[in-house]
Each structure stands twice: as structure tokens, then as C-alpha cells.
Scaffold this active site. Structure first.
Site, PDB file in Angstrom:
ATOM      1  N   ASP A 136     -16.219  16.783  18.512  1.00  0.00           N
ATOM      2  CA  ASP A 136     -15.243  15.736  18.254  1.00  0.00           C
ATOM      3  C   ASP A 136     -15.489  14.604  19.250  1.00  0.00           C
ATOM      4  OD1 ASP A 136     -12.882  14.116  18.157  1.00  0.00           O
ATOM      5  OD2 ASP A 136     -11.839  15.790  17.200  1.00  0.00           O
ATOM      6  N   LYS A 140     -11.239   7.186  21.523  1.00  0.00           N
ATOM      7  CA  LYS A 140     -10.368   6.349  22.347  1.00  0.00           C
ATOM      8  C   LYS A 140     -10.641   6.607  23.824  1.00  0.00           C
ATOM      9  CE  LYS A 140      -6.668   6.126  18.911  1.00  0.00           C
ATOM     10  NZ  LYS A 140      -5.234   6.411  18.625  1.00  0.00           N
ATOM     11  N   ASP A 172     -23.470  11.919  15.877  1.00  0.00           N
ATOM     12  CA  ASP A 172     -23.705  10.705  15.091  1.00  0.00           C
ATOM     13  C   ASP A 172     -22.790   9.586  15.563  1.00  0.00           C
ATOM     14  OD1 ASP A 172     -21.327  10.642  12.555  1.00  0.00           O
ATOM     15  OD2 ASP A 172     -21.529  12.351  13.886  1.00  0.00           O
TER      16      ASP A 172
END
Length: 232
Positions: A136, A140, A172
Site C-alpha cells: 500500500d 499522503k 507501480d
């Protein structure tokens, strides 16, 4: 606990993100109820090849295995090696168990939960490979402390890998790539980047199968980067 707590995943002591998605199918639930307890990583004590597999075979550790396709491919490719995978998302665990059952993979052990809890219990210098594929990105800035590519986890990975062992990382997400490279540069004394040119991080290395997350990224038109680091 606030969202701005200092530290990284080794100090936050909390898992973020989803733990469960859509309801499991009956067959998947049966595997979670019956197969998972047979191949689960012990909840306490040292995590060694001898304890998990009965011998001193090479050990691989995958942090967040998603649906388990990479882990299953590698386990099938290297049947004399032992594979430990950790994933907090129960739907991913269920899919990995399907791979284990259908592939007859006796060399896989699964942690449904925190990878770092298990990794901390692996003896130093015991691992031959560590994999972190499409984690993940937590894009932010205030959430960057949640990224697995941070100083604490990288220091732990370095400690657990044997000299010559390999840490493989793929993503990616361009922001994550920039962040990860900065982190790895801070640990250059521990890791040698196996890269002679752009082809080495733009092309998937041999023995590294495409995961569902990589396939999704490519469908969305994203570039994918592959990194290999050798423990000095």
C-alpha cells in the site's frame, strides 16, 4: 493514537488498511477454518526452518502476499525451500490457501496478521529472501510513517537476511519509488542495489511472476518498477 505519531511500522504497533472485504465463499471459509490452522505460523516463540518444516532449508519471507500467487509460484519452483507469508487481509489469505491446496504446496506457512510480529521472531541471518511486492503506497505525506519501506522495517529485514540474501521490492507508485530509494540509500552499508542500468528495474527479473496487483497496474497504464538488493 493520532495519525501524526512519529515512527514507522515497527513503532506504531498497529495494522492499517482493510482486514476483510466481501464475504468468503463456502470453500474459502472451509480452508480458513481447517487448512489455515494446520499451516499457520506459531503464535509465539522462534520462527525457524527447523520448527516450521523439520529441517534447515533456505527460508523465504513475503510481507503482504496479497492473493498469494507470487508466493505459490516461488514455492512450487523451489520445493526444497520454505516459504513464510504474512497478510492481514483475510480474503487474500483465503485465496493463498486455494493456491496451497491446489498446488499441494507443503512448503508454505501463513501468518494471518502482522508480518513484523513474525519477522521479529525469525533468528538474525536466517532468511535467504524477503519480498515486498506492491505494498500500500500510503501516498499522503502524513501517512508516510505507515509505509513498510521505512528505516525500522528495513533495519529488521537487513538483520534477518543472511549475507548474500536478497530483498526484492516492487511497486507501480512513483511517490513510493522515490521514498523507497531514499530509505534504501540510507542503508547502503547493509544492502547492495543489484542494478547496472534502467533495464534492471524496468523489466521483471526471472523467477518473479506477475501478481494480480501488477496486472491491475498495467491495465491502468502504470509503469512498474522492480528492485533487487543483496545483503552485504
Amino acid at each position: 493514537m493520532t495519525a501524526h505519531k512519529e515512527g514507522d511500522p515497527t513503532t506504531l504497533n498497529r495494522l492499517y488498511g482493510r482486514a476483510k472485504g466481501k464475504a468468503l465463499r463456502a470453500g474459502q471459509q472451509d480452508l480458513v477454518d481447517n487448512l489455515l490452522p494446520q499451516i499457520a505460523v506459531p503464535a509465539e516463540g522462534p520462527v525457524t526452518a527447523k520448527r516450521l518444516f523439520g529441517d534447515d532449508r533456505p527460508l523465504h519471507f513475503e510481507i503482504g502476499f496479497g492473493g498469494g500467487e507470487h508466493m505459490a509460484f516461488r514455492a512450487d519452483l523451489l520445493p526444497d525451500h520454505g516459504f513464510i507469508g504474512a497478510e492481514p487481509f483475510v480474503n487474500g489469505v483465503a485465496q493463498a490457501l486455494v493456491h496451497v491446496k491446489e498446488g499441494g504446496l507443503a512448503n508454505v506457512r501463513i501468518q494471518h496478521g502482522d508480518a513484523l510480529d513474525v519477522l521479529a521472531r525469525v533468528p538474525d541471518g536466517a532468511l535467504s529472501f524477503v519480498y515486498l511486492l506492491h505494498p500500500d503506497p500510503w501516498p499522503k505525506a502524513r501517512h508516510a510513517k505507515r509505509r513498510m519501506m521505512n528505516d525500522g522495517p528495513v533495519e529488521m529485514i537487513a538483520a534477518k537476511l543472511k549475507p548474500g540474501g536478497e530483498f526484492r521490492f516492487g511497486t507501480d507508485h512513483p511517490v513510493y519509488v522515490e521514498h523507497a530509494l531514499m530509505v534504501m540509500q540510507r542503508h547502503a552499508e547493509a544492502f547492495e542495489w543489484l542494478c547496472n542500468g534502467p533495464a534492471d528495474f524496468l523489466n521483471r527479473p526471472g523467477g518473479w511472476p506477475e501478481t494480480r496487483y501488477e496486472a491491475k497496474a498495467r491495465r491502468l497504464g502504470h509503469e512498474v518498477w522492480y528492485f533487487r538488493y543483496r545483503r552485504r
